[in-house]
Design a protein around this motif. Structure first.
Motif, PDB file in Angstrom:
ATOM      1  N   LEU A  95      49.285  25.546  36.232  1.00 17.92           N
ATOM      2  CA  LEU A  95      48.096  23.981  35.451  1.00 17.92           C
ATOM      3  C   LEU A  95      48.839  23.550  35.722  1.00 17.92           C
ATOM      4  CD1 LEU A  95      45.835  23.988  33.119  1.00 17.92           C
ATOM      5  CD2 LEU A  95      48.429  24.367  31.335  1.00 17.92           C
ATOM      6  N   ILE A  96      47.531  22.317  35.857  1.00 16.35           N
ATOM      7  CA  ILE A  96      47.061  21.111  36.249  1.00 16.35           C
ATOM      8  C   ILE A  96      46.536  20.086  35.045  1.00 16.35           C
ATOM      9  CG2 ILE A  96      46.428  19.085  37.726  1.00 16.35           C
ATOM     10  CD1 ILE A  96      47.381  20.729  39.696  1.00 16.35           C
ATOM     11  N   VAL A  97      46.509  19.730  34.357  1.00 15.18           N
ATOM     12  CA  VAL A  97      46.614  18.224  32.727  1.00 15.18           C
ATOM     13  C   VAL A  97      45.886  17.148  34.068  1.00 15.18           C
ATOM     14  CG1 VAL A  97      46.414  17.495  30.946  1.00 15.18           C
ATOM     15  CG2 VAL A  97      47.377  19.541  31.745  1.00 15.18           C
ATOM     16  N   VAL A  98      45.151  16.823  34.191  1.00 19.30           N
ATOM     17  CA  VAL A  98      43.980  15.147  34.369  1.00 19.30           C
ATOM     18  C   VAL A  98      43.306  14.483  33.709  1.00 19.30           C
ATOM     19  CG1 VAL A  98      44.276  16.363  36.945  1.00 19.30           C
ATOM     20  CG2 VAL A  98      42.214  16.075  35.785  1.00 19.30           C
ATOM     21  N   HIS A  99      43.664  13.350  33.446  1.00 20.79           N
ATOM     22  CA  HIS A  99      43.108  12.440  32.915  1.00 20.79           C
ATOM     23  C   HIS A  99      41.564  12.466  32.344  1.00 20.79           C
ATOM     24  CE1 HIS A  99      42.833   8.436  29.773  1.00 20.79           C
ATOM     25  NE2 HIS A  99      42.303   8.184  31.608  1.00 20.79           N
ATOM     26  N   GLU A 100      40.773  11.921  32.906  1.00 22.36           N
ATOM     27  CA  GLU A 100      39.643  13.015  33.235  1.00 22.36           C
ATOM     28  C   GLU A 100      39.241  13.475  34.647  1.00 22.36           C
ATOM     29  OE1 GLU A 100      38.208   8.779  32.974  1.00 22.36           O
ATOM     30  OE2 GLU A 100      39.116   7.887  34.924  1.00 22.36           O
ATOM     31  N   ALA A 101      37.614  13.570  35.097  1.00 17.52           N
ATOM     32  CA  ALA A 101      37.205  14.320  36.353  1.00 17.52           C
ATOM     33  C   ALA A 101      36.069  14.917  36.006  1.00 17.52           C
ATOM     34  CB  ALA A 101      38.668  15.744  36.738  1.00 17.52           C
ATOM     35  N   LYS A 102      34.980  15.426  37.140  1.00 16.60           N
ATOM     36  CA  LYS A 102      33.776  15.386  37.286  1.00 16.60           C
ATOM     37  C   LYS A 102      34.248  16.988  36.340  1.00 16.60           C
ATOM     38  CE  LYS A 102      32.290  13.605  41.429  1.00 16.60           C
ATOM     39  NZ  LYS A 102      31.843  13.081  43.017  1.00 16.60           N
ATOM     40  N   GLN A 103      34.233  17.355  36.407  1.00 17.79           N
ATOM     41  CA  GLN A 103      34.564  18.782  36.199  1.00 17.79           C
ATOM     42  C   GLN A 103      35.368  18.972  35.136  1.00 17.79           C
ATOM     43  OE1 GLN A 103      34.300  21.268  40.173  1.00 17.79           O
ATOM     44  NE2 GLN A 103      33.801  22.385  38.398  1.00 17.79           N
ATOM     45  N   PRO A 104      35.165  19.444  33.738  1.00 18.21           N
ATOM     46  CA  PRO A 104      36.407  19.671  32.358  1.00 18.21           C
ATOM     47  C   PRO A 104      37.149  20.488  33.077  1.00 18.21           C
ATOM     48  CG  PRO A 104      33.718  20.321  31.288  1.00 18.21           C
ATOM     49  CD  PRO A 104      33.858  19.532  32.871  1.00 18.21           C
ATOM     50  N   VAL A 105      36.881  21.471  33.893  1.00 16.19           N
ATOM     51  CA  VAL A 105      37.580  22.396  34.093  1.00 16.19           C
ATOM     52  C   VAL A 105      37.506  23.045  35.617  1.00 16.19           C
ATOM     53  CG1 VAL A 105      38.665  24.988  33.736  1.00 16.19           C
ATOM     54  CG2 VAL A 105      37.396  23.787  32.087  1.00 16.19           C
ATOM     55  N   PHE A 106      38.112  22.619  36.536  1.00 18.97           N
ATOM     56  CA  PHE A 106      38.309  23.819  37.931  1.00 18.97           C
ATOM     57  C   PHE A 106      39.814  24.899  38.235  1.00 18.97           C
ATOM     58  CE2 PHE A 106      39.267  23.219  42.654  1.00 18.97           C
ATOM     59  CZ  PHE A 106      38.260  23.654  43.235  1.00 18.97           C
ATOM     60  N   VAL A 107      38.928  25.674  39.070  1.00 19.21           N
ATOM     61  CA  VAL A 107      39.707  26.808  39.396  1.00 19.21           C
ATOM     62  C   VAL A 107      39.931  27.823  40.654  1.00 19.21           C
ATOM     63  CG1 VAL A 107      40.721  28.882  38.073  1.00 19.21           C
ATOM     64  CG2 VAL A 107      39.615  27.613  36.874  1.00 19.21           C
ATOM     65  N   LYS A 108      40.659  27.153  40.924  1.00 21.91           N
ATOM     66  CA  LYS A 108      41.027  27.584  42.503  1.00 21.91           C
ATOM     67  C   LYS A 108      41.519  28.917  42.541  1.00 21.91           C
ATOM     68  CE  LYS A 108      40.245  26.009  47.313  1.00 21.91           C
ATOM     69  NZ  LYS A 108      40.277  24.572  48.286  1.00 21.91           N
ATOM     70  N   HIS A 109      41.558  30.202  43.213  1.00 22.93           N
ATOM     71  CA  HIS A 109      42.608  31.340  43.399  1.00 22.93           C
ATOM     72  C   HIS A 109      43.039  31.075  44.488  1.00 22.93           C
ATOM     73  CE1 HIS A 109      39.453  33.586  40.141  1.00 22.93           C
ATOM     74  NE2 HIS A 109      40.798  32.822  39.870  1.00 22.93           N
ATOM     75  N   TYR A 110      44.144  31.864  44.821  1.00 20.23           N
ATOM     76  CA  TYR A 110      44.649  31.766  46.320  1.00 20.23           C
ATOM     77  C   TYR A 110      45.555  33.063  46.677  1.00 20.23           C
ATOM     78  CZ  TYR A 110      44.607  26.723  45.886  1.00 20.23           C
ATOM     79  OH  TYR A 110      44.080  25.743  46.332  1.00 20.23           O
ATOM     80  N   THR A 111      45.705  33.756  47.501  1.00 23.36           N
ATOM     81  CA  THR A 111      46.474  34.796  48.281  1.00 23.36           C
ATOM     82  C   THR A 111      47.330  33.987  48.666  1.00 23.36           C
ATOM     83  OG1 THR A 111      44.765  36.369  48.197  1.00 23.36           O
ATOM     84  CG2 THR A 111      46.439  37.699  48.910  1.00 23.36           C
ATOM     85  N   TYR A 112      48.914  35.060  48.351  1.00 26.59           N
ATOM     86  CA  TYR A 112      50.058  34.729  49.367  1.00 26.59           C
ATOM     87  C   TYR A 112      50.911  35.799  48.863  1.00 26.59           C
ATOM     88  CZ  TYR A 112      52.399  33.830  45.048  1.00 26.59           C
ATOM     89  OH  TYR A 112      52.358  34.512  43.402  1.00 26.59           O
ATOM     90  N   LEU A 113      51.577  36.279  49.954  1.00 26.93           N
ATOM     91  CA  LEU A 113      52.655  37.582  50.190  1.00 26.93           C
ATOM     92  C   LEU A 113      52.221  38.595  50.054  1.00 26.93           C
ATOM     93  CD1 LEU A 113      55.889  35.843  49.477  1.00 26.93           C
ATOM     94  CD2 LEU A 113      54.983  36.372  51.773  1.00 26.93           C
ATOM     95  N   GLY A 114      50.881  38.574  49.352  1.00 29.39           N
ATOM     96  CA  GLY A 114      50.338  40.361  49.048  1.00 29.39           C
ATOM     97  C   GLY A 114      50.631  39.691  47.356  1.00 29.39           C
ATOM     98  N   LYS A 115      50.586  38.680  47.401  1.00 29.50           N
ATOM     99  CA  LYS A 115      50.550  38.552  45.405  1.00 29.50           C
ATOM    100  C   LYS A 115      48.812  37.592  45.822  1.00 29.50           C
ATOM    101  CE  LYS A 115      55.141  39.093  44.452  1.00 29.50           C
ATOM    102  NZ  LYS A 115      56.115  38.633  43.544  1.00 29.50           N
ATOM    103  N   LYS A 116      49.020  36.968  44.333  1.00 23.78           N
ATOM    104  CA  LYS A 116      47.879  35.966  43.728  1.00 23.78           C
ATOM    105  C   LYS A 116      47.862  35.028  42.591  1.00 23.78           C
ATOM    106  CE  LYS A 116      45.634  39.229  41.036  1.00 23.78           C
ATOM    107  NZ  LYS A 116      44.828  39.830  40.392  1.00 23.78           N
ATOM    108  N   ALA A 117      47.490  34.010  42.904  1.00 20.63           N
ATOM    109  CA  ALA A 117      47.667  33.198  42.301  1.00 20.63           C
ATOM    110  C   ALA A 117      46.446  31.847  41.429  1.00 20.63           C
ATOM    111  CB  ALA A 117      48.647  31.794  43.270  1.00 20.63           C
ATOM    112  N   ALA A 118      46.021  30.868  40.610  1.00 18.60           N
ATOM    113  CA  ALA A 118      45.248  30.801  39.956  1.00 18.60           C
ATOM    114  C   ALA A 118      45.576  29.497  39.908  1.00 18.60           C
ATOM    115  CB  ALA A 118      44.263  31.265  39.257  1.00 18.60           C
ATOM    116  N   LEU A 119      44.672  28.335  40.589  1.00 19.34           N
ATOM    117  CA  LEU A 119      44.883  27.078  39.810  1.00 19.34           C
ATOM    118  C   LEU A 119      43.726  26.832  39.164  1.00 19.34           C
ATOM    119  CD1 LEU A 119      46.163  24.085  41.323  1.00 19.34           C
ATOM    120  CD2 LEU A 119      44.329  23.572  42.219  1.00 19.34           C
ATOM    121  N   HIS A 120      44.039  25.693  38.071  1.00 21.16           N
ATOM    122  CA  HIS A 120      43.125  25.413  36.981  1.00 21.16           C
ATOM    123  C   HIS A 120      43.542  24.116  36.533  1.00 21.16           C
ATOM    124  CE1 HIS A 120      42.678  29.597  35.016  1.00 21.16           C
ATOM    125  NE2 HIS A 120      43.350  29.894  35.865  1.00 21.16           N
ATOM    126  N   ILE A 121      42.488  23.328  36.771  1.00 20.91           N
ATOM    127  CA  ILE A 121      42.514  22.168  36.933  1.00 20.91           C
ATOM    128  C   ILE A 121      41.889  21.592  35.693  1.00 20.91           C
ATOM    129  CG2 ILE A 121      42.313  19.616  37.262  1.00 20.91           C
ATOM    130  CD1 ILE A 121      42.773  20.816  40.455  1.00 20.91           C
TER     131      ILE A 121
END
Length: 294
Positions: A42-68
Motif C-alpha cells: 500500500l503506497i499512500v501519495v499526496h495526489e495523483a491523476k487516479q485516486p486508486v491505482f492497482v497493479k498485480h505481480y507474480t514472483y516465485l510462484g506467488k502473487k503480489a498487489a500494488l495499491h497506490i
C-alpha cells in the motif's frame, strides 16, 4: 520476500509525492484481508491523476498487489467505512517508509478517533440503519418476509457498527466479535434472529419491537453531526442541505433519514408561502426544544 519486492516500492518511496509505504502479508486464516494475494503493498501519495491505482505481480510462484492511493481517497474510505480491509492494512501493515511520520500520525488518529470524525461516522451508520430498517418494515407489512429478513439483517449490522463507534472504536471486519464485548444486547438480538426456531414472521415481529427501542435511544447522539449543520442557519431547503459539503456524504440515504427525523420530532418543517395559493415551500430546522440539548 521483501527483498524481491523492494525495487517495486523503493522507486516510489523516493518520490516527494509519496507519504508512506506499508506491506501487508497474507495470513492463512485471514486470506480475504489481502484479497487472497500473498503480499499487498500500500503506497499512500499526496495526489495523483487516479485516486486508486492497482497493479498485480507474480514472483516465485506467488502473487503480489500494488495499491497506490491518494491521501484524500484513504481518508474517504476511513470516513465512509466502505473499504473495511483498509483498517486492517493500516493497523497491522509493516511500515516500510514513512515521510514526516504520516503513517504514524494516521495510526494515532485511528486509535484516538476524534469526536468530530466520530459524529460523522455515527451519522452515516444511523442513516444506513434507518434506510434498511424502514425498507424492512415496509416489506414486512406487505408480507414479503424474506426481503424483510434481508434488510433487517443489514440494519442490525449497521446498529452493531453504530454501537462500536459510539464506544469510541472503528468497526473492524469482525464487527460481531467487537459487539459481543461492547453491546451484548445487540449481539443477542442478531443471534436470536439467525438461530431462532420461530417462524420467520414471528422472528421479525419480535425484532422490530426490540429494535425500535435500541434505535430510538441512539437517535439524539447519532444525528449530532446533522444537528450541528442545521443550527448554522435559521432554516434550510432540502436542496441547500444536499449541496452542503458537510452533509453530501449521506448521499441517497439522506431523504429517508430526514423524513424519519421529522416523524420523531427531531427536525421541524417550516412552511413558507409561494406565489401559488395553498402551496408552500418546505424548509427545515431544529425544533426549539432540541436546541438546548445541542
Amino acid at each position: 520476500m521483501e527483498d524481491i519486492l523492494r525495487p517495486i516500492y523503493q522507486e516510489r518511496a523516493s518520490q516527494a509525492n509519496t507519504l508512506g509505504v506499508l506491506m501487508i502479508e497474507k495470513k492463512q486464516k485471514e486470506m480475504t484481508v489481502t484479497d487472497t494475494f500473498d503480499s499487498v503493498m500500500l503506497i499512500v501519495v499526496h495526489e495523483a491523476k487516479q485516486p486508486v491505482f492497482v497493479k498485480h505481480y507474480t514472483y516465485l510462484g506467488k502473487k503480489a498487489a500494488l495499491h497506490i492511493v491518494t491521501e484524500s481517497q484513504l481518508k474517504k474510505w476511513i470516513l465512509l467505512g466502505n473499504n473495511k480491509k483498509i483498517f486492517e492494512w493500516i493497523y497491522n501493515g509493516r511500515v516500510l517508509f514513512d515521510r514526516n511520520e504520516f503513517v504514524d500520525q494516521l495510526k494515532m488518529e485511528l486509535k484516538e478517533f476524534p469526536i468530530a470524525q466520530r459524529k460523522q461516522k455515527m451519522g452515516l451508520e444511523f442513516a444506513k440503519l434507518i434506510r434498511r430498517y424502514m425498507d424492512g418494515k415496509a416489506f414486512f407489512e406487505n408480507k414479503h418476509y424474506l426481503d424483510a429478513y434481508n434488510d433487517i439483517v443489514h440494519s442490525l449490522h449497521h446498529l452493531a457498527r453504530l454501537a462500536v463507534i459510539e464506544n469510541g472504536f472503528h468497526p473492524e471486519v469482525t464487527v460481531w466479535s467487537q459487539v459481543k464485548q461492547i453491546e451484548p444486547e445487540i449481539y443477542k438480538l442478531y443471534v436470536e434472529l439467525v438461530n431462532s426456531e420461530e417462524t420467520i414472521e414471528k422472528r421479525l415481529e419480535l425484532l422490530f419491537l426490540a429494535s425500535e427501542f435500541l434505535i430510538h435511544s441512539r437517535t439524539e447522539k447519532s444525528i449530532q453531526h446533522i444537528t450541528d449543520v442545521l443550527l448554522q442557519k435559521e432554516h434550510w431547503s432540502f436542496n441547500e442541505l444536499m449541496e452542503n459539503e458537510e452533509l453530501s456524504i449521506y448521499s441517497v440515504d439522506f431523504g429517508m433519514l430526514f423524513e424519519y427525523l421529522i416523524e420523531k420530532n427531531k427536525v421541524e418543517v417550516v412552511n413558507i408561502e409561494t406565489k401559488s395559493p395553498s402551496i408552500f415551500h418546505r424548509y427545515y430546522k431544529v425544533p426549539e426544544k432540541n436546541k438546548q440539548n445541542s
